[in-house]
Design a protein around this motif. Sequence first.
Motif, PDB file in Angstrom:
ATOM      1  N   ARG A 347      -7.855   5.932  25.154  1.00 47.14           N
ATOM      2  CA  ARG A 347      -7.858   5.570  23.737  1.00 47.14           C
ATOM      3  C   ARG A 347      -6.459   5.705  23.161  1.00 47.14           C
ATOM      4  NH1 ARG A 347     -11.424   9.054  19.559  1.00 47.14           N
ATOM      5  NH2 ARG A 347     -10.032  10.669  20.361  1.00 47.14           N
ATOM      6  N   TRP A 348      -6.062   4.743  22.366  1.00 46.58           N
ATOM      7  CA  TRP A 348      -4.763   4.814  21.712  1.00 46.58           C
ATOM      8  C   TRP A 348      -4.756   5.920  20.652  1.00 46.58           C
ATOM      9  CZ3 TRP A 348      -4.007  -0.979  19.994  1.00 46.58           C
ATOM     10  CH2 TRP A 348      -3.762  -1.772  21.118  1.00 46.58           C
ATOM     11  N   PRO A 349      -3.604   6.530  20.408  1.00 44.64           N
ATOM     12  CA  PRO A 349      -3.489   7.399  19.219  1.00 44.64           C
ATOM     13  C   PRO A 349      -3.835   6.648  17.939  1.00 44.64           C
ATOM     14  CG  PRO A 349      -1.652   7.786  20.700  1.00 44.64           C
ATOM     15  CD  PRO A 349      -2.408   6.626  21.270  1.00 44.64           C
ATOM     16  N   ASP A 352      -7.517   6.621  17.073  1.00 42.21           N
ATOM     17  CA  ASP A 352      -8.082   7.912  16.668  1.00 42.21           C
ATOM     18  C   ASP A 352      -7.848   8.086  15.167  1.00 42.21           C
ATOM     19  OD1 ASP A 352      -9.128  10.447  16.583  1.00 42.21           O
ATOM     20  OD2 ASP A 352      -7.398  11.416  17.524  1.00 42.21           O
ATOM     21  N   LEU A 353      -8.686   7.427  14.369  1.00 42.73           N
ATOM     22  CA  LEU A 353      -8.498   7.415  12.915  1.00 42.73           C
ATOM     23  C   LEU A 353      -8.939   8.742  12.301  1.00 42.73           C
ATOM     24  CD1 LEU A 353      -9.959   3.858  12.198  1.00 42.73           C
ATOM     25  CD2 LEU A 353      -7.575   4.479  12.576  1.00 42.73           C
ATOM     26  N   PRO A 354      -8.249   9.181  11.219  1.00 41.43           N
ATOM     27  CA  PRO A 354      -7.033   8.611  10.644  1.00 41.43           C
ATOM     28  C   PRO A 354      -5.784   9.135  11.353  1.00 41.43           C
ATOM     29  CG  PRO A 354      -7.749  10.435   9.298  1.00 41.43           C
ATOM     30  CD  PRO A 354      -8.773  10.295  10.398  1.00 41.43           C
ATOM     31  N   LYS A 361      -0.159  15.791   7.749  1.00 40.28           N
ATOM     32  CA  LYS A 361      -0.887  14.951   6.791  1.00 40.28           C
ATOM     33  C   LYS A 361      -1.675  13.907   7.576  1.00 40.28           C
ATOM     34  CE  LYS A 361       1.084  16.834   3.149  1.00 40.28           C
ATOM     35  NZ  LYS A 361       2.163  16.126   2.434  1.00 40.28           N
ATOM     36  N   GLN A 362      -2.803  13.479   7.038  1.00 34.58           N
ATOM     37  CA  GLN A 362      -3.572  12.438   7.700  1.00 34.58           C
ATOM     38  C   GLN A 362      -4.241  11.547   6.661  1.00 34.58           C
ATOM     39  OE1 GLN A 362      -6.916  13.864  10.048  1.00 34.58           O
ATOM     40  NE2 GLN A 362      -6.897  15.817   8.987  1.00 34.58           N
ATOM     41  N   SER A 363      -4.263  10.265   6.953  1.00 35.91           N
ATOM     42  CA  SER A 363      -4.837   9.297   6.016  1.00 35.91           C
ATOM     43  C   SER A 363      -5.024   7.960   6.726  1.00 35.91           C
ATOM     44  CB  SER A 363      -3.908   9.109   4.812  1.00 35.91           C
ATOM     45  OG  SER A 363      -4.322   8.019   4.017  1.00 35.91           O
ATOM     46  N   ASP A 364      -6.040   7.209   6.284  1.00 33.81           N
ATOM     47  CA  ASP A 364      -6.212   5.847   6.787  1.00 33.81           C
ATOM     48  C   ASP A 364      -5.036   4.968   6.378  1.00 33.81           C
ATOM     49  OD1 ASP A 364      -8.591   6.287   8.084  1.00 33.81           O
ATOM     50  OD2 ASP A 364      -9.849   5.685   6.406  1.00 33.81           O
ATOM     51  N   LEU A 394      -7.755  -2.904  12.565  1.00 36.15           N
ATOM     52  CA  LEU A 394      -7.678  -3.455  11.207  1.00 36.15           C
ATOM     53  C   LEU A 394      -9.068  -3.590  10.593  1.00 36.15           C
ATOM     54  CD1 LEU A 394      -5.066  -6.386  11.187  1.00 36.15           C
ATOM     55  CD2 LEU A 394      -4.942  -4.233   9.938  1.00 36.15           C
ATOM     56  N   THR A 395     -10.019  -4.078  11.380  1.00 39.42           N
ATOM     57  CA  THR A 395     -11.380  -4.260  10.880  1.00 39.42           C
ATOM     58  C   THR A 395     -12.003  -2.923  10.500  1.00 39.42           C
ATOM     59  OG1 THR A 395     -11.637  -6.212  12.289  1.00 39.42           O
ATOM     60  CG2 THR A 395     -13.647  -5.205  11.430  1.00 39.42           C
ATOM     61  N   GLN A 396     -11.804  -1.928  11.358  1.00 40.42           N
ATOM     62  CA  GLN A 396     -12.365  -0.612  11.069  1.00 40.42           C
ATOM     63  C   GLN A 396     -11.733  -0.011   9.807  1.00 40.42           C
ATOM     64  OE1 GLN A 396     -12.181   2.040  14.413  1.00 40.42           O
ATOM     65  NE2 GLN A 396     -13.484   3.591  13.474  1.00 40.42           N
ATOM     66  N   LEU A 397     -10.440  -0.214   9.632  1.00 33.65           N
ATOM     67  CA  LEU A 397      -9.774   0.290   8.441  1.00 33.65           C
ATOM     68  C   LEU A 397     -10.281  -0.415   7.185  1.00 33.65           C
ATOM     69  CD1 LEU A 397      -6.116   0.633   9.782  1.00 33.65           C
ATOM     70  CD2 LEU A 397      -7.619   2.507   9.078  1.00 33.65           C
ATOM     71  N   ALA A 398     -10.538  -1.709   7.279  1.00 32.20           N
ATOM     72  CA  ALA A 398     -11.075  -2.452   6.140  1.00 32.20           C
ATOM     73  C   ALA A 398     -12.470  -1.948   5.772  1.00 32.20           C
ATOM     74  CB  ALA A 398     -11.113  -3.938   6.461  1.00 32.20           C
ATOM     75  N   GLN A 399     -13.256  -1.587   6.784  1.00 35.81           N
ATOM     76  CA  GLN A 399     -14.581  -1.037   6.516  1.00 35.81           C
ATOM     77  C   GLN A 399     -14.483   0.331   5.870  1.00 35.81           C
ATOM     78  OE1 GLN A 399     -16.070  -1.202  10.511  1.00 35.81           O
ATOM     79  NE2 GLN A 399     -16.934  -3.259  10.293  1.00 35.81           N
ATOM     80  N   ARG A 400     -13.612   1.179   6.397  1.00 26.27           N
ATOM     81  CA  ARG A 400     -13.471   2.540   5.872  1.00 26.27           C
ATOM     82  C   ARG A 400     -12.915   2.536   4.446  1.00 26.27           C
ATOM     83  NH1 ARG A 400     -12.867   6.669  10.155  1.00 26.27           N
ATOM     84  NH2 ARG A 400     -11.219   7.688   8.948  1.00 26.27           N
TER      85      ARG A 400
END
Length: 614
Positions: A347-349, A352-354, A361-364, A394-400
């Motif tokens: 799995r890419w870093p 691994d959201l966010p 710090k962590q954020s989408d 990108l799709t997962q980020l748009a959903q979140r």
Amino acid sequence: MRIRPRQQLLDLWRAHLKTSYRDDAWVWGGRDGSNAISDAEQLMCLLYPATELASFALDPDSIATADDVASVLSVLGDDIQIGGALVRMIEEFFDRYTDADGEPIFAGGSYFRDIGHGEPTPAQRELDVVDAYSMSLSLCIAALRFLRGLQRYLHQEVRREARRLNEQINALTPRVSSRLTSAMVGLIRSFVIHTPPFASPAGQEILALVNQTGADAKDVIADFSAALEQIRVQAANDVRTSQVPDIDLYDDSLAFECGWSWGIDARAGDVDEVASRIGKQPGYAVSEPDLYFTLVVLEGIKDLYSQRTQEPDLLDGHQLQLAESLKRRAELTQRFWSTISRFGTGRWPLEDLPWRTSDAKQSDYYSLVVTAFLIQDLLERESTTDLSRTVAVLTQLAQRARIINREVPDDPAAILHYPGITLTLKGSEGDIGGPLLGYQVGDFSTLLLKRSLQAARLARDVGIREQLFDLATSAMAHMQSRAISHGRSVGLWDNLAPTGNSADPAPSWFLTERMMECLVVAHYTFSGPPLATRAMVHTVIGKITEAEHLLNQELLQISDAAYSPSFAELAAIELSLDRARAILTKRPHTAESLATDALLRLNSLAYAREDANR
């Protein structure tokens, strides 16, 4: 929701001028007040499309041939009056942001925020910020190109107002060039390389980010160092300056990251060959890259080495050297973030959201910024490798972020859109005193929209391209729902922010300028050829080949073409097939339709002849 970039850009210009141009005067400022960044964004909403898109050019010759552009700009006058009004706007900006000593001002001003430690002091509001350098870089390039294009027209004019305007431009151009040089120097002195020990808290954060398989730390460090070996060598040979003599780029016990801090690096050395203050003033920012500021700088640097900037004499010799220096830093930075985002074999870093930064710090939003780095890297290399996995992120980020999914009451994702994430400007409380400052950014939706449109230009798979266009359409619909719906600024952004005057809300030039950039990108995307895969082309070639063979057979049946009733039909079929071959690789489905029509018409001729024979 359909994206119509030309019409929407014209609508944006119309709303912009209604807000900004009143009683024959330019009105500066918006929702966030007036400062060197916001006012540059306000001006860029006009200048950037005018210098990026030929159909939006604002020289009198171009306006005369574009009725819709002339109609929108009619509030400024006609013909040469439009150019004169824009020159006055540029002059006003440079008057506002040049001090008594003739030095350019790059202060963050009203964009600096209180993050719970107290209001910024007047001295802190005068601190330079990288956003101002980057925006000024793009503004100066656009202004120089506009002024040059206008002068080419004025040289053909003999009217008195043309001579006066030409004199104004001659006086203004050196000021624009001087600010450009200062902005470039500021960006060079704001570039940082961060090498914390892996045993430090920052090093541990980087290690946890890249170790997606739970492997032994020593093995991960060895693999990470090997993956970054060429980047470290490039940093040591091409980028590193005397301002960081204590950094050992070959020490494998040190982590590595690079990019731009929020301001001039506290350890930055002087740039002696630059006479302006920007080359010698002390820095305050910590030597840690910030993802947001790194992204805006990379966007600005692209304007420096884009094809349009390669016009003769647009940059002088010293500026060309500075541009080359910035380009090396940009390439290094983009390679680093593209590499770290996909590090490892599982799995890419990035997946691994966010995303987690080295300061914990962590954020989408950070995930989206790193995705933007990756997409830009793929675009510049014209590579579709890993594009499908990137689109999935990108799709997962748009959903979140509730751009695709429905937002619910008290949804924590709403903060991504307003007020946005708050960046902590470490070092802003330094020697000048005052509280630690913050900087708010709420451009999640426009960033998603822009990168979806850019990635769509790269896609060679129909499904992936459709997925990207669906993302872009969803993001555009989200942004359209946030356009101001009443008052003077109808059609600008953003309606999410509370305002002191609810009857006439002021626009956010931060967000409006980014929407303008998205529409320019959409214009480029839709101007390109449609998708033409190898499989599509191969299918069409088969149909054309069969049709041409049948056409030759039909021609064998004609003994005297001049007296054959079917000759005209066969000639028309031949023209259709020639057209199909001409557009085969650019518009394969159109070519297929032409070939299919030719086959049907040839079949009708053959059937008619066989029926007659019977």
